[in-house]
Design an enzyme around this catalytic site. Structure first.
Site, PDB file in Angstrom:
ATOM      1  N   ASP A   1       0.211  11.011  37.714  1.00 19.26           N
ATOM      2  CA  ASP A   1       0.976  10.444  38.816  1.00 19.26           C
ATOM      3  C   ASP A   1       0.741   8.940  38.871  1.00 19.26           C
ATOM      4  OD1 ASP A   1      -1.655  10.799  39.681  1.00 19.26           O
ATOM      5  OD2 ASP A   1      -1.079  10.829  41.774  1.00 19.26           O
ATOM      6  N   PRO A   2       1.586   8.186  39.565  1.00 21.43           N
ATOM      7  CA  PRO A   2       1.501   6.724  39.546  1.00 21.43           C
ATOM      8  C   PRO A   2       0.135   6.166  39.931  1.00 21.43           C
ATOM      9  CG  PRO A   2       3.583   7.407  40.487  1.00 21.43           C
ATOM     10  CD  PRO A   2       2.776   8.663  40.300  1.00 21.43           C
TER      11      PRO A   2
END
Length: 467
Positions: free
Chosen positions: A78-79
């Site tokens: 995820d970011p």
């Protein structure tokens, strides 16, 4: 290497914080497409297209007509996370699913004193707790409960689906989920404290925004459902009363929303349309090979996480504030590091959230090793990244026994299974530590449906990052 060498296989890259896994692939493609290293691979695809019947060529839409280096990833990050992101090139994408079921090593920073809807610092605060008694020894004792095999509840904000709808959509809409989220069996083989941060000695912060009351009720309901599945003996009368109250509030909110929607349509107002995104980036021409540098365009998945506050920013608490801890763990597939951070806070009675996450190893790919490329390298000219990527792909092809010289026309290049310690899983998607992410695919998006899915996913991450 010979000019007719077709470079295919698997390598890893160190994903930067704030960037989606899909954006890393797009950035790599923008660099690889015009390069000398991958020219034979591009030419092979052109030759294959040329042998297609005319009706098949005509059926391709504009996006699919564009010939690009086929790429995919073997498990999203995820970011907020950084570290090892496994990438497949060409027929190497067929081996990506082999990595979804291998063990992984993570380092995470846990910040105590508050819990968020997403279980990390990018969400909104659900509740705050007393952290005065959270000490290093108390954390060490609590970690004993998270070693070995146990049942874990996935976060509400994840890519898991229920009745065809991602769980995070129920959360965003403030609607009750149709049924309880099932726990999953996970295994933690190693779990240790790497560094302890006393109050006032770190710059980690809680998010400033608190969740709405209906969202707090929904998340609280999920938490109590998890307790019923994992520790039913801990359910109290207060928990049951809170659950009944939460369900009543959710049903009330649902009726209000339905009535408001009915009134809006009755007045002639059209329902809100889904957000649309600018696709100009996809159609932009790639820069010339060896001249990328700072000209690599910033894609829509490049800056999804706000930077941490400066040391001068006043903290959202009085006094020295809460402590934090860095933990290293080796886990099996399907494990959510965010859930561990949240569960650790619950065990200590203080609340906690994930402040940082690094994937330092996945299978045989290790951060900082010769088979893991630094992202900054692809921002340089081809003479910098080219030899490194070539060496990594040759390493892969040699270990798998994959032929890579393109001989006579129509020669088939096969890719064997990955290393012995990587087994092919039955699962089809990696959802660990994602908020929310697209399913891993064997290639970068090449049709309208896949592109829309990725845009919706990245939009959700971007919305969460700025709310």
């Amino acid at each position: 290497m010979a000019q007719n060498t077709i470079m295919e296989g698997v390598f890893a890259i160190n994903k930067p914080v704030g960037m989606s896994s899909a954006q890393v692939i797009r950035d790599c493609q923008n660099v690889f497409n015009p390069s000398n290293l991958f020219a034979p691979l591009i030419q092979q695809e052109k030759d294959a297209r040329g042998r297609e019947p005319a009706f098949q060529q005509k059926r391709r839409n504009k996006i699919k007509r564009e010939i690009r280096v086929k790429m995919g990833h073997g498990g999203t990050l995820d970011p907020l996370a950084t570290g090892v992101l496994i990438l497949g090139v060409g027929k190497g994408t067929k081996s990506l699913q082999d990595f979804l079921n291998c063990t992984k090593t993570y380092e995470t920073v846990v910040l105590f004193g508050a819990s968020t809807d997403t279980y990390d610092r990018t969400g909104r605060i659900i509740k705050k707790g007393n952290y005065e008694n959270v000490t290093k020894s108390a954390v060490e004792d609590a970690l004993k409960h998270f070693r070995g095999k146990f049942k874990q509840m996935p976060p509400l904000y994840s890519a898991l689906k229920m009745e065809g709808k991602p769980l995070y959509e129920y959360a965003r809409e403030g609607k009750p989920i149709p049924r309880e989220i099932a726990t999953r069996d996970v295994t933690v083989t190693d779990l240790e404290i790497v560094e302890w941060y006393e109050p006032g000695t770190h710059n980690h912060r809680w998010p400033a925004e608190e969740a709405e009351q209906d969202e707090k009720a929904l998340v609280g309901s999920v938490w109590r459902a998890a307790k019923r599945q994992t520790n039913p003996e801990l359910i109290t009368a207060e928990d049951e009363e809170a659950e009944a109250k939460a369900q009543a509030e959710l049903q009330s909110k649902k009726r209000e929303a339905e009535e408001a929607a009915g009134d809006a349509v009755g007045e002639g107002q059209s329902p809100a349309k889904k957000r649309k995104f600018d696709r100009k980036e996809r159609g932009s021409a790639p820069a010339a090979s060896g001249a990328i540098g700072d000209l690599l365009p910033k894609g829509r998945g490049s800056n999804l996480i706000p930077p941490p506050p400066s040391p001068e920013t006043p903290p959202p608490w009085g006094g020295k504030g809460p402590p934090a801890v860095k933990i290293r763990m080796t886990v099996t597939s399907g494990f959510y590091v965010r859930s561990l951070c949240f569960d650790l806070g619950e065990k200590l009675g203080s609340g906690a959230m994930m402040a940082e996450l690094v994937r330092s190893r996945q299978g045989d790919f290790i951060l900082g090793s010769p088979n893991c490329l630094e992202y900054v390298d692809i921002l340089q000219k081809e003479h910098v990244w080219g030899p490194k990527v070539e060496s990594m792909l040759l390493m892969w092809m040699n270990r798998t026994g994959t032929p890579f010289i393109n001989g006579a026309a129509g020669n088939t290049i096969e890719t064997s299974k990955a290393a012995e310690n990587v087994s092919a899983p039955e699962v089809k998607a990696e959802v660990m530590d994602t908020v929310p992410v697209a399913q891993p695919v064997e290639k970068a998006p090449c049709n309208e449906q896949e592109e829309q899915l990725e845009e919706a996913v990245e939009a959700e991450s971007a919305e969460k990052a700025v709310t």
